[in-house]
Design an enzyme around this catalytic site. Structure first.
Site, PDB file in Angstrom:
ATOM      1  N   LYS A 156     -20.076  25.237  -9.466  1.00 16.97           N
ATOM      2  CA  LYS A 156     -20.994  25.510  -7.692  1.00 16.97           C
ATOM      3  C   LYS A 156     -21.845  27.106  -7.331  1.00 16.97           C
ATOM      4  CE  LYS A 156     -17.752  21.913  -6.500  1.00 16.97           C
ATOM      5  NZ  LYS A 156     -16.242  20.892  -6.793  1.00 16.97           N
ATOM      6  N   LYS A 158     -27.541   6.926 -16.337  1.00 19.11           N
ATOM      7  CA  LYS A 158     -26.849   5.983 -15.478  1.00 19.11           C
ATOM      8  C   LYS A 158     -27.291   5.898 -13.716  1.00 19.11           C
ATOM      9  CE  LYS A 158     -22.679   8.645 -14.904  1.00 19.11           C
ATOM     10  NZ  LYS A 158     -21.343   9.084 -14.304  1.00 19.11           N
ATOM     11  N   LYS A 196     -27.718   9.363  -7.255  1.00 17.06           N
ATOM     12  CA  LYS A 196     -27.476   8.635  -6.220  1.00 17.06           C
ATOM     13  C   LYS A 196     -28.997   9.145  -6.008  1.00 17.06           C
ATOM     14  CE  LYS A 196     -23.594  10.621  -3.667  1.00 17.06           C
ATOM     15  NZ  LYS A 196     -22.624  10.747  -3.807  1.00 17.06           N
TER      16      LYS A 196
END
Ligand code: TRP
Length: 329
Positions: free
Chosen positions: A111, A194, A197
């Site tokens: 992050k 996979k 979004k």
């Protein structure tokens, strides 16, 4: 019976990958365990949503989980921010969480790398809040994916540290819930990897039929097999994996045979796949729309969940305060 806790991220709509991944298992698990599922809305503040986005995101996930079959009468389904005991336990655990170990967690470092302009203390202590979420109910099992294993490891560490510090065996060290074979990986529509979004890769439960047809028709394929019974390349295999979860067996067999003898027409395969996905998602989508329009029902669900979660959480906090040495005069 095991006590199970899991937090749900409150950002983003559910896609088929979420549905056939964790969600289906949550729905099964709720009947086999004492389950607590909550929407991690305190955690979401680390990214500074607007008040509208915060509320909208929470409402959307709640409606989607309910529409998929999470039963508020069976599991305890609540909002993290409705249980102030969680925030109190977070404060208490923070006193024994070391800045060094928090700085070393991979999710924190990720992050920081991605958003160097917003390295707030909430991000740093994210694993402490997550530990509080879990041990507030003294959960023994937590269903988590690979990306959350380190956070769960830290939850164990904080539980153990508390026990050692006060020479008690109070908090349970939470273990990962093993889904075993039940976890199906749903591929995306862009050929590899996979479902996620990103644009063009995911099919969301709220997508309308028109969008689903468009997305499926655009899915990556190749120029078709040229040798009888040849092995399928990944993008084609992916379409069949999707068929496996939404289509009838004879439909799948039909297209497999066509592939095997080099007569397959991907356009036909995609048309069929799109219709089968639509048949699968339509009732869920309708329920999402109905539930989202029913604030009274959502309020009832949230109130019931908050009441059940607080009953469990307040017992823990009372005991933890006593162990630490807070005492009335
Ligand atoms: N960190 C989890 C995620 O990003 C969400 C979460 C918050 C959670 N608290 C939790 C998961 C407690 C399991 C248990 O998906």
């Amino acid at each position: 019976m095991e006590t199970v806790v899991s937090g749900i991220r409150s950002t983003g709509n559910l896609h088929l990958g979420n549905y056939f991944g964790a969600l289906k298992n949550f729905i099964r698990m709720q009947h086999e365990n004492n389950s607590f599922f909550f929407i991690a809305d305190y955690h979401s503040l680390t990214t500074h949503p607007t008040p509208g986005d915060l509320h909208g995101g929470v409402k959307q996930v709640l409606a989607e989980y309910l529409a998929c079959g999470l039963d508020p009468e069976v599991a305890t389904l609540y909002l993290q921010s409705d249980v102030p005991e969680v925030a109190e336990l977070y404060l208490l655990l923070n006193m024994n969480a070391y800045v060094g170990e928090l700085e070393r967690t991979t999710s924190f470092k990720d992050k920081v790398r991605k958003n160097p302009e917003n390295v707030n203390a909430g991000l740093l202590t994210y694993p402490v809040l997550m530990a509080a979420d879990i041990i507030i109910h003294n959960a023994s099992k937590v269903p988590v994916g690979k990306d959350q294993e380190q956070n769960l490891e830290m939850a164990r560490k904080f539980a153990r540290r508390f026990n050692n510090m006060y020479k008690v065996e109070y908090f349970t060290e939470p273990q990962p819930y093993n889904f075993g074979e039940a976890l199906i990986k749903i591929p995306g529509l862009d050929g590899t990897g996979k479902m996620g979004k990103s644009e063009g890769n995911g099919i969301f439960l709220v997508d309308d039929p028109k969008d689903i047809r468009k997305k499926v028709m655009r899915a990556v394929t190749d120029s078709g097999p040229t040798k009888m019974n040849s092995e399928m390349p990944e993008p084609i295999q992916n379409l069949f994996t999707l068929m496996d979860v939404v289509s009838e067996k004879n439909t799948i067999d039909f297209f497999k045979e066509k592939y095997g003898n080099c007569e397959i027409r991907y356009g036909d395969l995609k048309k069929q796949l799109a219709e089968d996905i639509i048949n699968f998602t339509s009732p869920i989508r309708e329920r999402i729309i109905d539930i989202s329009a029913n604030d009274e029902y959502l309020r009832k669900v949230a109130n019931l969940g908050a009441e059940k979660a607080r009953e469990s959480a307040s017992k823990t906090i009372k005991e933890a305060r006593k162990i630490i040495g807070f005492k009335p005069f």
